[in-house]
Design a protein around this motif. Structure first.
Motif, PDB file in Angstrom:
ATOM      1  N   GLU A   1      40.072  36.324  42.866  1.00 33.24           N
ATOM      2  CA  GLU A   1      39.865  36.708  44.268  1.00 33.24           C
ATOM      3  C   GLU A   1      39.597  35.443  45.067  1.00 33.24           C
ATOM      4  O   GLU A   1      38.932  34.527  44.579  1.00 33.24           O
ATOM      5  CB  GLU A   1      38.691  37.679  44.389  1.00 33.24           C
TER       6      GLU A   1
ATOM      7  N   THR B   1      38.228  42.888  38.449  1.00 37.83           N
ATOM      8  CA  THR B   1      38.855  41.892  39.319  1.00 37.83           C
ATOM      9  C   THR B   1      38.768  40.521  38.661  1.00 37.83           C
ATOM     10  O   THR B   1      37.682  39.956  38.522  1.00 37.83           O
ATOM     11  CB  THR B   1      38.183  41.877  40.703  1.00 37.83           C
TER      12      THR B   1
ATOM     13  N   THR C   1      36.899  35.140  39.241  1.00 36.49           N
ATOM     14  CA  THR C   1      35.600  35.743  39.530  1.00 36.49           C
ATOM     15  C   THR C   1      34.611  35.396  38.415  1.00 36.49           C
ATOM     16  O   THR C   1      35.016  34.965  37.327  1.00 36.49           O
ATOM     17  CB  THR C   1      35.720  37.267  39.677  1.00 36.49           C
TER      18      THR C   1
ATOM     19  N   ILE D   1      43.567  42.819  39.876  1.00 39.52           N
ATOM     20  CA  ILE D   1      42.741  43.818  39.193  1.00 39.52           C
ATOM     21  C   ILE D   1      43.519  44.275  37.975  1.00 39.52           C
ATOM     22  O   ILE D   1      44.649  44.751  38.085  1.00 39.52           O
ATOM     23  CB  ILE D   1      42.425  45.001  40.128  1.00 39.52           C
TER      24      ILE D   1
ATOM     25  N   THR E   1      46.618  42.436  46.997  1.00 38.97           N
ATOM     26  CA  THR E   1      45.879  42.972  45.852  1.00 38.97           C
ATOM     27  C   THR E   1      46.885  43.572  44.886  1.00 38.97           C
ATOM     28  O   THR E   1      47.693  44.417  45.282  1.00 38.97           O
ATOM     29  CB  THR E   1      44.878  44.051  46.293  1.00 38.97           C
TER      30      THR E   1
ATOM     31  N   LEU F   1      38.299  52.359  44.499  1.00 38.80           N
ATOM     32  CA  LEU F   1      39.103  51.364  45.205  1.00 38.80           C
ATOM     33  C   LEU F   1      39.148  51.622  46.706  1.00 38.80           C
ATOM     34  O   LEU F   1      39.009  50.701  47.516  1.00 38.80           O
ATOM     35  CB  LEU F   1      40.532  51.364  44.642  1.00 38.80           C
TER      36      LEU F   1
ATOM     37  N   ARG G   1      44.442  38.805  44.773  1.00 37.73           N
ATOM     38  CA  ARG G   1      43.340  39.535  44.137  1.00 37.73           C
ATOM     39  C   ARG G   1      43.958  40.350  43.000  1.00 37.73           C
ATOM     40  O   ARG G   1      44.702  41.299  43.234  1.00 37.73           O
ATOM     41  CB  ARG G   1      42.674  40.452  45.153  1.00 37.73           C
TER      42      ARG G   1
ATOM     43  N   ILE H   1      35.645  48.411  40.128  1.00 37.91           N
ATOM     44  CA  ILE H   1      36.692  47.528  40.636  1.00 37.91           C
ATOM     45  C   ILE H   1      36.268  46.069  40.486  1.00 37.91           C
ATOM     46  O   ILE H   1      37.061  45.213  40.080  1.00 37.91           O
ATOM     47  CB  ILE H   1      37.022  47.852  42.114  1.00 37.91           C
ATOM     48  N   ALA H   2      35.012  45.798  40.763  1.00 39.16           N
ATOM     49  CA  ALA H   2      34.502  44.421  40.642  1.00 39.16           C
ATOM     50  C   ALA H   2      34.635  43.916  39.209  1.00 39.16           C
ATOM     51  O   ALA H   2      35.029  42.765  38.980  1.00 39.16           O
ATOM     52  CB  ALA H   2      33.047  44.357  41.109  1.00 39.16           C
TER      53      ALA H   2
END
Length: 404
Positions: free
Chosen positions: A385, A382, A390, A115, A86, A369, A113, A378-379
């Motif tokens: 992923e 992002t 996403t 962010i 991440t 987080l 991932r 956070i979603a």
């Protein structure tokens, strides 16, 4: 459950950046507040040296291979990316920036991932972490520095040569300006940071209407919202939200300000569908007055025609000759426009900028987080992923595939 390991990674992008996502004290607070471990990748460039982390018992490591979450500031060079991790950094991919297409492809290929700090927002869709205020502070200061150099008015240290913001402020008393007019565009964090400097230097703020019509015996500035330098194509009332939603329905209205302004500090977000501030042809007219542009936004070939290229902290100023559309050596001709377009301004005051940034991370982001992401912060931030874009970022697929 094993502790999550957060690594503060070294900034390897060129030109170098001295900022950090978390200061030594903030790293300690993470260890105390959350069930997480923090390590720091060794760096000779960081504004907080390795020794400052060591002193508070943060481990200095050469490799971050064993960490779970890797936090940096600028884009990570492709060769440095570690698969299946991440990452947090400013990716500069969400506007389909062509220069980072390969970076985004590599992130997907390596099952990373990603962010993006820029997309961390609250429930009102307002950003929660940003360096904007410090971009504004350094940008305005650099604009004043440039004006002083261009007209041999005073000598002040570069922001990068000051230890921190408190040290920078000791230079303000040396700034002695004639009765010039300064315009700031924007009302967000960047513009507010710029206004903060002008206020502390002692430059009087005036209304836009007075700025256009009055003469002054002292330097003054005005801060302009989009409603003051754009116009509707039709005669309907100006609704600010409509400008952001449908910028193509508006035309430029900045020229009257360009005819009154000596120093322009550009701090407003600009979209490629929005009107430009002014055109090259207008810069060649006798009544165009701007002699220095501090372009904090640094949109190349964007709203300001003199911003032909980014400048660097080491070489921050170039001049622009509108008659031949060329970048030339600075300060040689007072008829050319001097441009400050450093694209990583907060790195000139890295300790203060990092401290403010890390505080927001610690208080607003890490609880989501490392705990329950109840509000989806956070979603929302992002981008990639499980080797895929996403849902909110599927619009980037054709960009990744090279179809646009």
């Amino acid at each position: 459950m094993n502790k999550q390991v957060i690594a503060l990674i070294r900034e390897d992008k060129v030109p170098v950046d001295h900022r950090v996502p978390l200061t030594p004290d903030q790293a300690v607070r993470i260890k105390e507040k959350f069930q997480a471990e923090v390590v720091c990748q060794s760096s000779t460039l960081r504004c907080f040296p390795d020794q400052e982390y060591k002193q508070v018992n943060i481990s200095i490591v050469d490799s971050v291979q064993s960490a779970d979450i890797l936090m940096g500031v600028k884009e990570v060079p492709i060769d440095n990316l570690i698969a299946n991790k991440t990452y947090f950094f400013f990716s500069h991919t969400i506007k389909k920036q062509a220069y980072n297409r390969d970076l985004l492809r590599a992130i997907l290929d390596k099952n990373i991932r990603l962010i993006d700090y820029e997309r961390l927002t609250d429930q009102q869709n307002l950003r929660v972490v940003a360096f904007g205020r410090f971009a504004g502070i350094v940008g305005a200061y650099n604009g004043l520095y440039t004006f002083g150099k261009k007209f041999s008015l005073y000598n002040i240290r570069r922001a990068k040569d000051c230890f921190d913001l408190a040290d920078l402020r000791t230079e303000y008393a040396k700034i002695k300006l004639p009765a010039i007019k300064i315009a700031i565009t924007g009302t967000g964090r960047v513009a507010q940071g710029a206004a903060e400097v002008l206020d502390e230097v002692g430059i009087r703020r005036v209304l836009a209407s007075d700025y256009l019509t009055q003469d002054y015996k002292e330097p003054v500035y005005t801060q302009l919202s989009v409603t003051e330098y754009n116009q509707r194509k039709d005669s309907k009332p100006f609704q600010e939200q409509e400008f952001y939603d449908n910028p193509e329905q508006f035309v430029p209205g900045f020229l009257p300000f360009a005819q009154q302004t000596d120093l322009l500090i550009a701090g407003a977000y600009w979209d490629s569908n929005s009107p430009v501030l002014f055109r090259r042809e207008e810069m060649m007219k006798e009544d165009f007055k701007i002699k220095v542009v501090a372009d904090i936004t640094c949109d190349i070939e964007g709203s300001i025609p003199s911003t032909k290229q980014p400048s660097t902290i080491d070489d921050p100023i170039y001049d622009y000759n509108p008659w031949n559309d060329q970048v030339v050596e600075p300060y040689k001709d007072q008829n050319t426009v001097s441009v400050m377009a450093v694209d990583n301004l907060p790195s000139e005051l890295p300790r203060d900028a990092s401290r403010a940034f890390g505080e927001a991370l610690l208080e607003q982001v890490l609880p989501n987080l490392l705990g329950d992401d109840q509000n989806g912060m956070i979603a929302r931030a992002t981008i990639t992923e499980d080797g895929k874009l996403t849902e909110p970022y599927r619009y980037l697929q054709d960009f990744v595939d090279g179809k646009e």
